[in-house]
Design a protein around this motif. Structure first.
Motif, PDB file in Angstrom:
ATOM      1  N   VAL A  76       1.126  -0.604  -0.188  1.00  0.00           N
ATOM      2  CA  VAL A  76      -0.222  -0.294  -0.248  1.00  0.00           C
ATOM      3  C   VAL A  76       0.861   1.149  -0.032  1.00  0.00           C
ATOM      4  O   VAL A  76       0.689   2.345  -0.898  1.00  0.00           O
ATOM      5  N   LEU A  93      -4.151  -4.153  -6.070  1.00  0.00           N
ATOM      6  CA  LEU A  93      -3.095  -4.823  -4.953  1.00  0.00           C
ATOM      7  C   LEU A  93      -3.088  -5.744  -4.958  1.00  0.00           C
ATOM      8  O   LEU A  93      -3.931  -6.764  -5.327  1.00  0.00           O
ATOM      9  N   ALA A 105      -5.669   1.195   0.586  1.00  0.00           N
ATOM     10  CA  ALA A 105      -5.793   0.802   0.326  1.00  0.00           C
ATOM     11  C   ALA A 105      -7.312   0.722  -0.734  1.00  0.00           C
ATOM     12  O   ALA A 105      -6.744   1.007  -2.132  1.00  0.00           O
ATOM     13  N   PHE A 109      -6.524   2.353  -4.477  1.00  0.00           N
ATOM     14  CA  PHE A 109      -5.793   0.745  -5.671  1.00  0.00           C
ATOM     15  C   PHE A 109      -7.358   0.677  -6.482  1.00  0.00           C
ATOM     16  O   PHE A 109      -8.588   0.845  -5.587  1.00  0.00           O
TER      17      PHE A 109
END
Ligand SMILES: *Cc1c(COP(=O)(O)O)cnc(C)c1O
Length: 248
Positions: A76, A93, A105, A109
């Motif tokens: 991350v 991820l 995250a 992402f």
């Protein structure tokens, strides 16, 4: 989100770097097409995630110009440091996610390929539902099909039991399964892992009502074995070194 003012200050990518990455990209696409031809598959059913861990943002800007627009990171923190510096990229991820970094995250992402527990899935679901606007997050469930003690992921039997809870989560779009094959000297040695992931997906999706909530994506195959993975049904391949060179 890309900060436009930061993006505007970025140096343009190096022409030589763009040419080198375009050529590596073409080479990988040709191998994907060959593997699809052997398997009687349409190459448009395979997506390439360029795994960019350790690759600096300047090179990734060249990668985006070279058409490598979906980038994979396994940490991350590393992704957070790159996202604003690489406009035009979408991030997956692919590495283990600790619960306490779940919120970060989700910010960095677009897709989380490495969901490996019910607890993590429930936390992501709650955070995605609390986001304003709320977002339905595409995820994959990571499976340890080889029962490798060094690997993260659901054990297959545990996943069978957990699937109803996972597919019932409102804010997660469970697109399919992901696995990391065991380290092998020969690509062929990874084939049983890929066959096992596909068989598990078919079993889960046909087995029960909750299976209807599991999508057909199969993320499997890395630089050394993505051709074999495609022969066995991969819909996402995660390729690092074959595009960017070996990591130091
Ligand atoms: C690093 C990594 C890859 C890419 O590996 P290469 O051998 O560089 O292609 C793929 N998947 C995961 C989960 C990774 O950590």
């Amino acid at each position: 989100m890309v900060d436009p003012s930061a993006a505007a200050r970025l140096a343009p990518p190096d022409a030589g770097e763009i040419a080198a990455l375009s050529s590596a990209h073409e080479h990988v696409l040709a191998s994907i097409a060959d593997a699809c031809a052997r398997a009687g598959r349409d190459p448009s059913t395979v997506r390439l995630v360029a795994v960019s861990k350790t690759v600096p943002p300047e090179r990734l800007r060249a990668a985006v110009v070279a058409g490598l627009t979906t980038l994979g990171e396994n940490r991350v923190q590393e992704a957070e440091a790159k996202v604003d510096l690489v406009p035009g990229a979408t991030w997956h991820l692919v590495g283990p996610l600790q619960s306490n970094k779940a919120k970060r995250a989700l910010a960095a992402f677009a897709t989380i390929e490495s969901v490996d527990s019910v607890d993590l899935a429930e936390r992501l679901d709650r955070l995605a539902g609390e986001a304003r606007p709320a977002i339905r997050v595409p995820i994959l469930l990571q499976v340890n099909v080889d029962g490798d003690p060094a690997k993260a992921g659901f054990e297959p039997d545990d996943l069978v039991a957990a699937l109803p809870r996972l597919t019932a989560l409102e804010w997660l779009d469970v697109r399919g399964l992901m696995t990391v094959g065991r380290l092998a000297d020969r690509a062929e040695d990874a084939r049983p892992t890929f066959i096992a992931l596909r068989a598990l997906s078919e079993r889960l999706r046909s087995g029960s009502a909750s299976g209807a909530g599991l999508g057909p994506e199969l993320s499997m195959g890395m630089s050394d074995d993505y051709a074999v993975a495609i022969e066995e049904g991969a819909t996402i391949v995660r390729v690092g070194r074959a595009l960017f060179g070996s990591r130091v």
